[in-house]
Write an enzyme that holds these catalytic residues in place. Structure first.
Site, PDB file in Angstrom:
ATOM      1  N   GLU A  17       0.821  -1.228   0.061  1.00  0.00           N
ATOM      2  CA  GLU A  17       0.058  -0.041  -0.127  1.00  0.00           C
ATOM      3  C   GLU A  17       0.960   1.194  -0.092  1.00  0.00           C
ATOM      4  OE1 GLU A  17       0.812   1.637   2.907  1.00  0.00           O
ATOM      5  OE2 GLU A  17       1.798  -0.624   3.408  1.00  0.00           O
ATOM      6  N   GLU A  35       4.375  -0.627   1.180  1.00  0.00           N
ATOM      7  CA  GLU A  35       4.391  -0.971   0.104  1.00  0.00           C
ATOM      8  C   GLU A  35       4.672  -2.495  -0.475  1.00  0.00           C
ATOM      9  OE1 GLU A  35       8.118   1.153  -1.603  1.00  0.00           O
ATOM     10  OE2 GLU A  35       7.413   2.979  -0.699  1.00  0.00           O
TER      11      GLU A  35
END
Length: 343
Positions: free
Chosen positions: A170, A310
């Site tokens: 994310e 991420e």
């Protein structure tokens, strides 16, 4: 909300899998956690010859209304700036995807910036960020359903390309805030023990973050709202949808750090059997991550002190998971190696 058909893994092959593991030319149990991973992946795929074909990584971006309350040291423009950086190959997620052969999909689910014309970003924007859950629900029921469906559709695209293993990351400034609240609500952990520094808050900043989130939780409890849509980010709900679809389709799901673990926790609240398909790849440096994993009965593979997000922790752990699969497919057994079985 969309319904999923998620069944617990079929354990009828367990004895056959264990027999193969025990007859590999090694002392019984000597490959430790790799043997546990091999068992899990074989059960997920219902085979003695597992595969991690076409690994895919979803990088989901979205902004959060709660950022307006100063709960993050990073301003919201960092979200869109990093999303663009990812298209240039310059992020941590890019490096690890290249290193381990993952196909990266960068998806705008709710970034507060117009990214529609930028090559390399998949446009699935629901809105330009969620609303501020200090004052109102972050999203509507319709937006929640749309985010779940976006996650499902992305997984279907991966499966169409032959994907057997999925990791999810994310990009969304302030998304540790809804993650902390979900942890608090779903595990019963005191809110103060669920809140950490995020991208680098100091002690006064953490205290302010707690005060804001506590106010939001008290208002939520007083009004009896649904916690996933009330607090979640678009990228987080899309991740839940992706996890549930991946579990339904018997993919191996690699769970990253604090935020993705919170999404996994939410997915398991909805469908407990989804946990069977998840590998919890690392315990990060965000306060509360170890507590959340413990509450879920999950044992992380790595402890590297990461808190980048991420999906980088999941990607870092992939070689360990790959080793477990190679063990099953490439090691000789005692008979073929002509070695006396000594146990």
């Amino acid at each position: 909300m969309k319904k999923f058909n998620i069944q617990p893994v079929d354990c009828s092959m367990q004895a056959a899998i264990q027999e193969k593991i025990d007859n590999l030319n090694k002392p019984k149990g000597s490959l430790g956690r790799l043997e546990e991973l091999a068992m899990q992946i074989c059960l997920i795929q219902q085979t003695l010859e597992p595969s991690l074909a076409h690994p895919c990584h979803l990088l989901l971006g979205g902004d959060h209304g709660i950022e307006r309350e100063g709960v993050s040291v990073s301003p919201r423009e960092v979200t869109w700036q990093q999303m663009i950086n990812f298209t240039h190959g310059g992020g941590g997620v890019n490096m690890f995807c290249r290193q381990h052969g993952f196909k990266l999909r960068i998806v705008d689910v709710g970034v507060d910036y117009d990214l529609s014309g930028i090559d390399g970003i998949i446009d699935r924007k629901i809105a330009r960020g969620t609303k501020n859950f200090l004052h109102e629900p972050a999203m509507t029921e319709q937006e929640f359903d749309r985010a779940i469906q976006i996650g499902c559709d992305l997984v279907d695209d991966c499966i169409a390309e032959g994907c057997r293993v999925l990791s999810i990351g994310e990009m969304g400034i302030a998304n540790t805030s809804p993650s902390s609240i979900w942890m608090h609500l779903f595990t019963g952990t005191p809110l103060k023990d669920c809140i950490g520094a995020g991208a680098g808050l100091d002690t006064p900043g953490i205290r302010h973050k707690y005060e804001i989130l506590n106010q939001a939780v008290e208002r939520f409890k007083a009004n009896g709202f649904e916690p996933l849509s009330y607090f979640g980010g678009f990228e987080m709900v899309a991740a839940i949808g992706a996890m549930l679809k991946a579990a339904e389709k018997h993919l191996v799901i690699l769970i990253d750090g604090f935020i993705m673990t919170a999404c996994a926790l939410a997915a398991i609240q909805l469908y407990p059997a989804a946990k069977d398909y998840m590998i919890f790849t690392h315990c990060g440096d965000e306060s509360g991550h170890q507590r959340m994993l413990h509450a879920m009965g999950a044992n992380a593979l790595l402890h590297l002190g990461l808190r980048l997000g991420e999906g980088t922790g999941a990607l870092c752990a992939f070689p360990v998971i790959d080793s477990a699969v190679r063990m099953m497919n490439e090691m000789n057994n005692f008979d073929k190696a002509r070695i006396t079985k000594y146990f």
